[in-house]
Scaffold this active site. Structure first.
Site, short mmCIF file in Angstrom:
data_model
loop_
_atom_site.label_atom_id
_atom_site.label_comp_id
_atom_site.label_asym_id
_atom_site.label_seq_id
_atom_site.Cartn_x
_atom_site.Cartn_y
_atom_site.Cartn_z
N LYS A 176 -3.68 3.04 -2.37
CA LYS A 176 -4.93 3.75 -2.63
C LYS A 176 -5.16 4.78 -1.55
CE LYS A 176 -6.93 -0.43 -0.86
NZ LYS A 176 -6.17 -0.14 0.36
N MET A 189 -7.32 9.09 9.91
CA MET A 189 -7.95 9.72 8.75
C MET A 189 -8.90 10.84 9.17
SD MET A 189 -8.74 6.21 6.62
CE MET A 189 -9.10 5.20 8.06
N ASP A 240 0.82 -1.21 0.00
CA ASP A 240 0.00 0.00 0.00
C ASP A 240 0.86 1.26 0.00
OD1 ASP A 240 -2.42 -1.21 -0.09
OD2 ASP A 240 -2.86 -1.03 2.04
N1 SAH Z 1 -3.63 0.13 9.15
C1 SAH Z 1 -3.05 1.44 9.45
C2 SAH Z 1 -4.07 2.55 9.30
C3 SAH Z 1 -4.60 2.71 7.89
S1 SAH Z 1 -5.72 4.05 7.73
C4 SAH Z 1 -2.45 1.40 10.86
O1 SAH Z 1 -2.69 0.48 11.61
O2 SAH Z 1 -1.71 2.33 11.20
C5 SAH Z 1 -4.65 5.33 7.16
C6 SAH Z 1 -4.52 6.40 8.21
O3 SAH Z 1 -3.63 5.95 9.23
C7 SAH Z 1 -3.92 7.69 7.73
O4 SAH Z 1 -4.89 8.50 7.12
C8 SAH Z 1 -3.44 8.29 9.03
O5 SAH Z 1 -4.51 8.79 9.79
C9 SAH Z 1 -2.94 7.06 9.75
N2 SAH Z 1 -1.50 6.84 9.56
C10 SAH Z 1 -0.91 5.79 8.97
N3 SAH Z 1 0.44 5.89 9.05
C11 SAH Z 1 0.69 7.04 9.72
C12 SAH Z 1 1.88 7.68 10.15
N4 SAH Z 1 3.08 7.19 9.91
N5 SAH Z 1 1.75 8.85 10.85
C13 SAH Z 1 0.54 9.36 11.12
N6 SAH Z 1 -0.61 8.79 10.73
C14 SAH Z 1 -0.54 7.65 10.05
#
Ligand code: SAH
Length: 252
Positions: A59, A174, A37
């Site tokens: 995506k 998000m 991803d």
């Molecule tokens: N599965 C992922 C989340 C996916 S949803 C997890 O467990 O972290 C995607 C959202 O995750 C982004 O819009 C943001 O809000 C957050 N996100 C993912 N990586 C991030 C990072 N390194 N720093 C801050 N927010 C992050």
């Protein structure tokens, strides 16, 4: 009987390659196909077996480079021809990552599949910003919630009032896009304008940045600083700990 390869749904963690699990790293090094991803960080992709086929299934919001069912189709096809297929997702695959959906589709297609959890951004990004999600003085409860609900969900609306009243720390994934609406609803539900808020962008990566404010100020700050996604929002008294702990933040 037809033999299939196995799909491993691997959590890449939030960005810092040191936060990838040993199991995840071993799988990346021995994978035949890796489908990843957009939020997976470059140093983690650099660990992938150089002979593996590397496919971007990213995506990001508004930029769907591959539709979800195409990704599943690709996983199924890959498992027909390759032994080890890694589906690599940012953070943890089962936390707002559609991992549950993909895994169920693979099960339905008769493909062997297993999950390798990852460190989720909702825990790691605040930690690297000096914010513990619980603290005996400030918070005994945490809620992880998405600020962006997809269409066709089983429950169309998040009950922000219930979250405001029921949880001392609120961690929003998000959340930037709908921040103004979320902040208004939390205040309507009784949270004070002074309630501390932190936004952590690109948490655990070298480019990590933070914005610290309150429910009353954060929306204007985001606009002023042009603070952008991807970011985790943390709301609650634990954010105050940042003043003390941010000075000993991890070296990335
Ligand atoms: N599965 C992922 C989340 C996916 S949803 C997890 O467990 O972290 C995607 C959202 O995750 C982004 O819009 C943001 O809000 C957050 N996100 C993912 N990586 C991030 C990072 N390194 N720093 C801050 N927010 C992050």
């Amino acid at each position: 009987m037809q033999r299939f390869g196995k799909v491993y749904l691997v959590g890449a963690g939030p960005g810092d390659p040191g936060l990838l699990t040993l199991k995840g790293k071993t799988l990346l090094e021995s994978a035949d196909v890796v489908i990843y991803d957009a939020l997976v960080s470059p140093p983690i992709l650099a660990m992938v077996n150089p002979h593996a086929v590397l496919i971007d299934a990213g995506k990001r919001r508004g930029r769907h480079s591959r539709l979800q069912d195409q990704t599943t189709q690709l996983l199924i096809e890959s498992a027909h021809t390759a032994a080890i297929v890694v589906r690599l997702k940012g953070g943890d695959p089962f936390v707002f990552g559609r991992g549950g959906e993909e895994m169920a589709e693979l099960v339905a297609a008769g493909i062997p599949v297993e999950v390798v959890p990852g460190v989720t951004a909702g825990i790691a990004a605040p930690a690297y910003a000096g914010i513990p999600l619980t603290h005996r003085l400030y918070s005994s409860s945490v809620t992880f919630v998405t600020g962006h609900e997809s269409a066709g969900k089983y429950r169309p609306q998040i009950n922000w009032a219930a979250i405001a009243q029921g949880s001392e720390t609120i961690v929003i994934y998000m959340g930037l896009h709908n921040l103004a609406v979320i902040v208004a609803q939390l205040q309507e539900a009784g949270l004070a304008a002074e309630t501390p808020v932190a936004l952590v962008r690109w948490g655990t990566r070298p480019e990590q940045t933070e914005l610290i404010g309150t429910l009353g100020t954060i929306v204007a700050q985001v606009e002023e600083q042009q603070f952008e996604a991807p970011a985790i929002a943390v709301i609650g008294a634990v954010v105050q700990m940042q003043e003390i702990l941010a000075e000993c933040r991890p070296t990335i």
